[in-house]
Every structure is written in C-alpha cells, then in structure tokens.
Design a protein around this motif. Structure first.
Motif, short mmCIF file in Angstrom:
data_model
loop_
_atom_site.label_atom_id
_atom_site.label_comp_id
_atom_site.label_asym_id
_atom_site.label_seq_id
_atom_site.Cartn_x
_atom_site.Cartn_y
_atom_site.Cartn_z
N LEU A 164 -9.08 10.81 0.34
CA LEU A 164 -8.70 9.78 1.25
C LEU A 164 -8.86 8.54 1.04
N ILE A 165 -9.83 8.05 -0.14
CA ILE A 165 -10.04 6.85 -0.57
C ILE A 165 -8.92 6.59 -1.70
N GLU A 166 -8.42 7.46 -2.44
CA GLU A 166 -7.30 7.38 -3.21
C GLU A 166 -5.82 6.69 -2.25
N THR A 167 -5.75 7.42 -1.23
CA THR A 167 -4.73 7.30 -0.47
C THR A 167 -4.85 5.98 0.27
N GLU A 168 -6.21 5.44 0.62
CA GLU A 168 -6.40 4.04 1.00
C GLU A 168 -6.35 2.97 0.06
N LEU A 169 -6.54 3.32 -1.10
CA LEU A 169 -6.43 2.41 -2.26
C LEU A 169 -4.87 2.10 -2.32
N GLN A 170 -4.12 3.01 -2.47
CA GLN A 170 -2.69 2.73 -2.46
C GLN A 170 -2.02 1.86 -1.47
N PHE A 171 -2.57 2.20 -0.06
CA PHE A 171 -2.21 1.40 1.07
C PHE A 171 -2.79 -0.12 0.89
N ILE A 172 -3.91 -0.18 0.49
CA ILE A 172 -4.40 -1.53 0.36
C ILE A 172 -3.61 -2.32 -0.61
N ALA A 173 -3.19 -1.67 -1.67
CA ALA A 173 -2.41 -2.26 -2.88
C ALA A 173 -0.94 -2.94 -2.39
N GLU A 174 -0.34 -1.94 -1.66
CA GLU A 174 0.54 -2.18 -1.06
C GLU A 174 0.59 -3.31 0.45
N LEU A 175 -0.28 -3.59 1.08
CA LEU A 175 -0.74 -4.45 1.88
C LEU A 175 -0.77 -5.69 1.51
N ILE A 176 -1.56 -5.77 0.25
CA ILE A 176 -1.82 -7.01 -0.60
C ILE A 176 -0.70 -7.54 -1.01
N SER A 177 0.17 -6.69 -1.56
CA SER A 177 1.38 -6.88 -2.02
C SER A 177 2.39 -7.67 -1.01
N LYS A 178 2.23 -7.06 0.24
CA LYS A 178 3.20 -7.58 1.27
C LYS A 178 2.68 -8.98 1.63
N LEU A 179 1.18 -9.12 1.70
CA LEU A 179 0.94 -10.21 2.14
C LEU A 179 0.86 -11.38 0.99
N GLU A 180 1.10 -10.92 -0.14
CA GLU A 180 1.21 -11.89 -1.15
C GLU A 180 2.74 -12.50 -1.08
N GLY A 181 3.72 -11.56 -0.65
CA GLY A 181 4.94 -11.97 -0.61
C GLY A 181 5.65 -12.56 0.41
N GLY A 182 4.47 -12.82 1.48
CA GLY A 182 5.03 -13.43 2.80
C GLY A 182 4.22 -13.02 4.04
N ALA A 183 5.00 -12.48 4.82
CA ALA A 183 4.23 -11.97 6.14
C ALA A 183 3.45 -13.05 6.99
N THR A 184 2.17 -12.91 7.21
CA THR A 184 1.57 -13.50 8.31
C THR A 184 1.35 -15.07 8.06
N ARG A 185 0.28 -15.50 8.67
CA ARG A 185 -0.08 -17.10 8.41
C ARG A 185 0.17 -17.57 7.04
#
Length: 185
Positions: A164-185
């Motif tokens: 579960l942790i490994e899957t969440e780490l992948q999700f966090i990396a993807e979320l950070i990538s999306k945040l760095e690329g644009g998206a929210t505030r």
C-alpha cells in the motif's frame, strides 16, 4: 497536530470553498462528493459539527433577511480568519503526516485548492519521506522476524502495508508532478 475532527475539517473546507453556505447546501455537497461513505459524515454530525465550529469561533453564521418560499430562513455560514488559519495548518498536516490508509489524507487532497501549490508540494514531499521511513521500519521488522520464512498470515500482515505504501508513493509522485506542472493556486 489534529485540532479538528474529520467532520469539522470537511465542514470548514466546504465553507471556505463556498465562501458562504447553509447546512442544507453543505449536506447536499457532502452527498454529491461521496464524503458520506468514506469520511463517515451523517446529517446529524453536520449540524453538530457546525455548532462546534461556531463555538470555536472558526465560522460565523448569518441569517438572511430576504424570504423566498415556505419554511424557515436558512442560516448561512462563513469562515473566520482564525478558521482560515487553522484550516491551512490542518490541510498541510493531513497532506504531510497522516499514516498510510488514513482518510485524513483524502480530506487534505479534497482541500488542495485552499492552500498554495508550494505548500502542498512541500507537505507531500514530507509525506513521501514519512512513508519511506515507515516502509523501511516495517521491512526491518519483517526481516528481523524471519522474512520469507514467516507463516503466510504473518508474511501478509507485513507485506500488505508495504505494498500500500509503494502504491501511495507512486500516487504522491504523480500528484507532485501535476502540481509542479500547473493545476491549483
């Protein structure tokens, strides 16, 4: 840290997002977003939570003067400055330090638009570090108790949270990538 219950956190988030809203409107939005299922928020807990937030002076209520239709005038709630400050702290805490499989992390994700992108990224990076340390700790215990030689049920108890942790780490990396690329505030 956790100064707010999950219900209070959801309510404060929705009020901050909506600027001004009624208990009825909050209830409908909770239903629409599916919070009722995974955050365990019932109608009664909404109104009790609103009362607690008022007592803590994190929200204020206003009764509108224009009456339309039948029934009582709906009370509208707005977040106070103290409410905004505490909400920001709670969101960052949810994103950075909750345990794996904790629905407060989901509540933090739901509130991402309410904090700055840089704060979200920093909090998620702290969560990444926390989860990596947790995984190392679990792996150490697993190995110390026999690793692959453990009985199946014990083996599974160790490897389930690691996966579960490994899957969440992948999700966090993807979320950070999306945040760095644009998206929210």
């Amino acid at each position: 840290m956790k100064q707010l219950s999950n219900v209070e956190l959801v309510l404060l988030q929705i009020i901050a997002e909506s600027k001004q809203t009624s208990g009825y409107e909050i209830n409908k939005l909770i239903e629409k977003r599916g919070y009722r299922e995974w955050a365990k928020i019932g109608t009664t807990s909404i109104y009790a939570g609103l009362q607690k937030l008022k007592e803590k002076r994190l929200i204020q209520s206003e009764s509108p003067t224009d009456k339309f239709g039948k029934g009582p005038l709906p009370v509208k709630f707005a977040i106070t400055e103290n409410g905004k400050q505490l909400l920001r702290i709670e969101i960052i805490d949810c994103l950075s330090s909750t345990r794996e499989r904790d629905n407060r992390f989901d509540l933090g994700i739901a509130a991402l638009p309410l904090i700055h992108k840089e704060e979200a990224i920093e909090a998620l990076k702290k969560r990444d570090e926390f989860l990596r340390e947790t995984s190392l700790h679990i792996r150490g215990q697993y190995e110390a108790q026999g690793g692959e030689k453990l009985p199946l049920h014990v083996w599974a108890l160790f490897l389930h949270p690691i996966s579960l942790i490994e899957t969440e780490l992948q999700f966090i990396a993807e979320l950070i990538s999306k945040l760095e690329g644009g998206a929210t505030r």
